[in-house]
Design an enzyme around this catalytic site. Structure first.
Site, PDB file in Angstrom:
ATOM      1  N   ASP A 226     -31.832 -34.701  22.782  1.00  0.00           N
ATOM      2  CA  ASP A 226     -31.025 -34.254  23.879  1.00  0.00           C
ATOM      3  C   ASP A 226     -30.912 -32.724  23.761  1.00  0.00           C
ATOM      4  O   ASP A 226     -31.037 -32.184  22.675  1.00  0.00           O
ATOM      5  CB  ASP A 226     -29.672 -34.953  23.673  1.00  0.00           C
TER       6      ASP A 226
ATOM      7  N   ASP B 153     -25.889 -36.884  21.545  1.00  0.00           N
ATOM      8  CA  ASP B 153     -24.451 -36.801  21.309  1.00  0.00           C
ATOM      9  C   ASP B 153     -23.624 -37.458  22.411  1.00  0.00           C
ATOM     10  O   ASP B 153     -22.470 -37.780  22.209  1.00  0.00           O
ATOM     11  CB  ASP B 153     -24.021 -35.338  21.181  1.00  0.00           C
TER      12      ASP B 153
ATOM     13  N   ASP C 270     -26.525 -40.903  25.904  1.00  0.00           N
ATOM     14  CA  ASP C 270     -27.588 -41.022  24.897  1.00  0.00           C
ATOM     15  C   ASP C 270     -27.510 -42.349  24.133  1.00  0.00           C
ATOM     16  O   ASP C 270     -28.471 -42.749  23.487  1.00  0.00           O
ATOM     17  CB  ASP C 270     -27.491 -39.876  23.878  1.00  0.00           C
TER      18      ASP C 270
HETATM   19  N1  LIG Z   1     -18.693 -33.490  34.462  1.00  0.00           N
HETATM   20  C1  LIG Z   1     -19.775 -32.886  34.943  1.00  0.00           C
HETATM   21  N2  LIG Z   1     -19.670 -31.702  35.564  1.00  0.00           N
HETATM   22  C2  LIG Z   1     -20.738 -31.066  36.031  1.00  0.00           C
HETATM   23  N3  LIG Z   1     -21.984 -31.551  35.961  1.00  0.00           N
HETATM   24  C3  LIG Z   1     -22.163 -32.724  35.358  1.00  0.00           C
HETATM   25  C4  LIG Z   1     -21.079 -33.451  34.813  1.00  0.00           C
HETATM   26  N4  LIG Z   1     -21.564 -34.576  34.277  1.00  0.00           N
HETATM   27  C5  LIG Z   1     -22.897 -34.535  34.472  1.00  0.00           C
HETATM   28  N5  LIG Z   1     -23.267 -33.439  35.121  1.00  0.00           N
HETATM   29  C6  LIG Z   1     -24.606 -33.056  35.562  1.00  0.00           C
HETATM   30  O1  LIG Z   1     -25.506 -34.076  35.238  1.00  0.00           O
HETATM   31  C7  LIG Z   1     -26.551 -33.575  34.420  1.00  0.00           C
HETATM   32  C8  LIG Z   1     -26.929 -34.614  33.455  1.00  0.00           C
HETATM   33  O2  LIG Z   1     -25.806 -34.855  32.620  1.00  0.00           O
HETATM   34  P1  LIG Z   1     -25.959 -35.569  31.286  1.00  0.00           P
HETATM   35  O3  LIG Z   1     -24.684 -35.485  30.544  1.00  0.00           O
HETATM   36  O4  LIG Z   1     -26.542 -36.899  31.553  1.00  0.00           O
HETATM   37  O5  LIG Z   1     -26.985 -34.610  30.589  1.00  0.00           O
HETATM   38  P2  LIG Z   1     -27.886 -34.924  29.335  1.00  0.00           P
HETATM   39  O6  LIG Z   1     -28.960 -35.847  29.709  1.00  0.00           O
HETATM   40  O7  LIG Z   1     -27.023 -35.287  28.188  1.00  0.00           O
HETATM   41  O8  LIG Z   1     -28.586 -33.591  29.078  1.00  0.00           O
HETATM   42  P3  LIG Z   1     -28.209 -32.454  28.147  1.00  0.00           P
HETATM   43  O9  LIG Z   1     -27.122 -32.933  27.224  1.00  0.00           O
HETATM   44  O10 LIG Z   1     -29.466 -32.141  27.466  1.00  0.00           O
HETATM   45  O11 LIG Z   1     -27.749 -31.356  29.063  1.00  0.00           O
HETATM   46  C9  LIG Z   1     -26.025 -32.338  33.781  1.00  0.00           C
HETATM   47  O12 LIG Z   1     -27.042 -31.403  33.518  1.00  0.00           O
HETATM   48  C10 LIG Z   1     -25.084 -31.816  34.861  1.00  0.00           C
HETATM   49  O13 LIG Z   1     -25.786 -31.033  35.780  1.00  0.00           O
HETATM   50 MG   LIG Z   2     -25.970 -34.542  26.511  1.00  0.00          MG
END
Ligand SMILES: Nc1ncnc2c1ncn2[C@@H]1O[C@H](COP(=O)(O)OP(=O)(O)OP(=O)(O)O)[C@@H](O)[C@H]1O
Ligand SMILES: [Mg+2]
Ligand SMILES: [Cu+]
Length: 681
Positions: A375, A572, A576
């Site tokens: 991630d 994390d 994931d």
């Molecule tokens: N609470 C939030 N506020 C703003 N954007 C969000 C929120 N939750 C998710 N996102 C958006 O959704 C996208 C994907 O979120 P996610 O948590 O799934 O990311 P991820 O796959 O864990 O990637 P990484 O941790 O590598 O950024 C984020 O990049 C963000 O643009």
């Molecule tokens: Mg993440």
């Protein structure tokens, strides 16, 4: 009755000595019946002396030996007592193996000593009462020395187990006995740690150990968490900082509000994990158990052949001696320790270096890993977003955009939410209240403010819904590595916030190390393509996938697995967790969510991805020790069994049963020392 008492004692022993119970269990319960081996050994040793003096060894009179009228009766009585008293642990162990239908080491020992004893008693009777039978040689000398050495070997073995498991005890000793609780009138009262409760305030003076997990409410000090997290440097703690029970306070005085005590505290969780890991059987142990079973059958067959061959060559006495030696030398009790000792040492070693091994099979799976999926945010980058720009597309001001977005994010814990909230706080904006807030997984969230529907979404979402946004501006901000969140009112794009993150200091090094090991690093992120590309390029990652939804991550894991890759996944977030569970090895970043930690095989306490290299090293060293120990515990029989059977008798090499017992015990000691010398670096 006696058996029941024994079981009860075994249970008491287990609960008293929890760090040993894991190995006791893995031993198939043999240890439970061992009683007080130390005492038995000393008694047996003393009783062996008259036997050695009064009876010839293998029919040979040694210079110091003598007899007197009736001395053979004395030998018979002492030997009988030795057989019953000293042999009891082995005979009971054998009985247990029989009822479990898993004949192994106790059967071999029991067979060895029983054959020696019964034959010797028969020889005694024949020599005294049956004048028709020619003189028979007894084995009392062999019986006594064999039992004594066996008791010594198994006593040492118990010691070795407890010292390998004692890392858990060392951790328990980290907690102080008492805590100074701050009273309403400002005075301090000392109470027992067990009575400490959450929300109480405790004062930790200079140099004292912190009694429980908590949050600093007053004072300032540098704290040493080395024994808990393995991080050697002192960590400055100021009000608001989290502290871990068991850490050592530096020169300042801290007042702490307790958040976790006893069972819920970090340290006891770590200890629980270590214990669980030690109790959970790994594949290697199952293998060791199987080998012990085979060894039993091999020894029985070789013993039988030995007996028949020597009987036809040299008669009953020699045949019996050879057979007893074969049974004794094959005793695979070193094998029973070979894997558990290494695992105990390895989990304990990991725990004191910031690696929690929740599933031991991860150690065995590690060597096959060829792809590491990770991630981005929180794993490779700090997840510490700072707002870089706020853009309003319509008639709202920048502050309006920030205010609305912060209101929606007010209860979110996503790193992007934290960044937005911090910016709103810095601007001292008064936030309206959002209602009906709902997570849009992998996209953002939605909610209502003053009866109007808003949403925070990604560019990918806008594209998918074919909503227009300022593409050129977006491209420019994204190319700078920003993560960009759009604010929607209904279907209207009101504005955006671009936030930047920092790459973790060790991340580039970590990627280099992975590549040097021939492991392919792959980044998986829900973030935009451009920001992902920038991080990937800075870290030297050639392979990355952006704009993934949570379920896409799991699909990616499956896709790499379908290509025949063995996948380690690091993450994390809640999103994931499914991929952590799907991967061959799931590694959760310690600062991550509980869901991620629960789905992981390994937890990195320090949240430093470079610890994955430590894990791979630990796994490699652990496996090497396991293989070595299997050879020392069982493989040596390839040489020892034929020797014991007397294959080299033509050139004068013969092992006595006692020498066989010494060799067998030596192999245990080698196995124990080899396990204890396992190191991380
Ligand atoms: N609470 C939030 N506020 C703003 N954007 C969000 C929120 N939750 C998710 N996102 C958006 O959704 C996208 C994907 O979120 P996610 O948590 O799934 O990311 P991820 O796959 O864990 O990637 P990484 O941790 O590598 O950024 C984020 O990049 C963000 O643009
Ligand atoms: Mg993440
Ligand atoms: Cu043994």
């Amino acid at each position: 009755m006696a058996a029941k008492d024994n079981m009860k004692m075994a249970h008491d022993m287990e609960s008293m000595d929890h760090d040993m119970s894991g190995d006791t269990m893995m031993h198939g319960g043999h240890m439970m019946h061992m009683g007080n081996l130390k005492q038995k050994f000393w008694v047996a040793l003393i009783l062996t002396i008259p036997v050695i003096l009064l009876t010839p060894m293998m029919g040979l009179h040694l210079p110091f030996q003598f007899t007197f009228p009736g001395s053979d009766w004395l030998v018979l009585i002492v030997a009988t007592f030795l057989f019953i008293y000293g042999g009891k642990p082995f005979l009971q162990g054998a009985q247990m193996e029989l009822t479990e239908r898993k004949p192994a080491m106790m059967m071999l020992i029991a067979l060895g000593i029983s054959v020696a004893y019964i034959y010797s008693v028969w020889a005694f009777i024949a020599n005294h009462f049956l004048s028709t039978v020619p003189h028979q040689m007894d084995f009392f000398w062999e019986l006594a020395t064999l039992i004594t050495i066996m008791l010594l070997g198994h006593w040492l073995e118990m010691n070795a187990i407890s010292s390998a498991g004692s890392a858990v005890e060392k951790m328990a000793a980290l907690l102080p006995g008492q805590a100074h609780v701050l009273q309403a009138d400002g005075s301090l009262q000392d109470i027992e740690l067990a009575e400490l409760q959450a929300q109480q305030q405790v004062v930790v003076k200079a140099g004292e150990k912190i009694p429980a997990d908590g949050r600093v409410v007053a004072g300032q000090s540098a704290v040493n968490e080395a024994l808990v997290t393995g991080e050697a440097k002192l960590i400055e703690k100021t009000p608001g900082a989290q502290v871990i029970g068991g850490a050592v306070n530096g020169t300042g005085t801290l007042t702490i509000e307790v958040t976790g005590t006893g069972e819920t505290g970090y340290l006891s969780q770590v200890m629980k994990l270590v214990q669980q890991a030690q109790q959970h059987k790994s594949q290697a142990e199952n293998l060791a158990d199987k080998v012990a079973g085979w060894l039993f059958y091999a020894a029985t067959i070789i013993g039988l052949v030995t007996f028949i061959v020597w009987l036809s060559l040299s008669g009953l006495n020699v045949a019996l001696e050879r057979t007893v030696t074969v049974l004794v030398i094959a005793c695979p009790h070193a094998l029973g320790l070979a894997i558990p000792l290494v695992v105990a040492r390895s989990t304990a070693l990991g725990a004191t270096h910031g690696l929690l091994l929740r599933n031991r099979n991860a150690l065995e799976a590690a060597k096959q890993i060829d792809t590491v999926l990770m991630d981005k945010t929180g794993t490779l980058t700090e997840g510490n977003f700072k707002v870089k720009s706020v853009v309003a597309f319509d008639q709202e001001s920048q502050d309006d955009i920030l205010r609305l977005m912060a209101a929606l994010e007010a209860n979110a814990s996503h790193p992007l939410a934290v960044g937005i909230l911090a910016a709103a706080k810095a601007q001292k904006l008064a936030l309206p209240t959002a209602t009906d807030v709902k997570q849009l997984s992998g996209v953002g969230l939605q909610g209502r403010i003053d009866q109007v529907d808003y949403a925070i979404v990604t560019a990918a979402y806008l594209q998918q819904k074919q909503l227009d946004f300022e593409q050129t501006l977006y491209d420019e901000l994204a190319a700078q590595g920003n993560s960009i969140s759009f604010l929607l009112r209904g279907e209207q794009v009101l504005g955006l916030i671009a936030q930047g993150d920092q790459i973790k200091p060790n991340a580039a090094d970590f990627i280099q190390h992975l590549k040097a090991r021939g492991i392919r690093p792959v980044m998986l992120t829900g973030d935009n393509q451009a920001a992902a590309a920038l991080v990937a390029q800075q870290l030297g990652i050639d392979d990355f996938h952006a704009q993934l939804l949570p379920e896409d991550k799991t699909k990616m894991v499956a896709q790499y697995q379908a290509q025949g890759q063995r996948v380690l996944m690091v993450g994390d977030g809640v999103n994931d967790a499914p991929s952590l569970a799907a991967a061959e090895i799931g590694v959760a970043i310690g600062a991550g969510t509980d869901v991620a930690i629960d789905s992981a095989d390994v937890v990195l306490v320090r949240s430093d991805p470079a610890d994955i290299i430590n894990f791979l090293n630990l796994a490699q060293r652990t496996m090497r020790k396991m293989v070595q120990n299997l050879w020392w515990g069982a493989g040596y029989n390839i040489v020892a069994l034929p020797l014991a059977a007397g294959i080299l008798a033509p050139i004068g090499v013969l092992l006595s049963p006692a020498v066989g017992a010494v060799l067998m015990s030596l192999s245990t000691i080698v196995v124990a020392i080899n396990a204890l010398t396992l190191k991380l670096k």
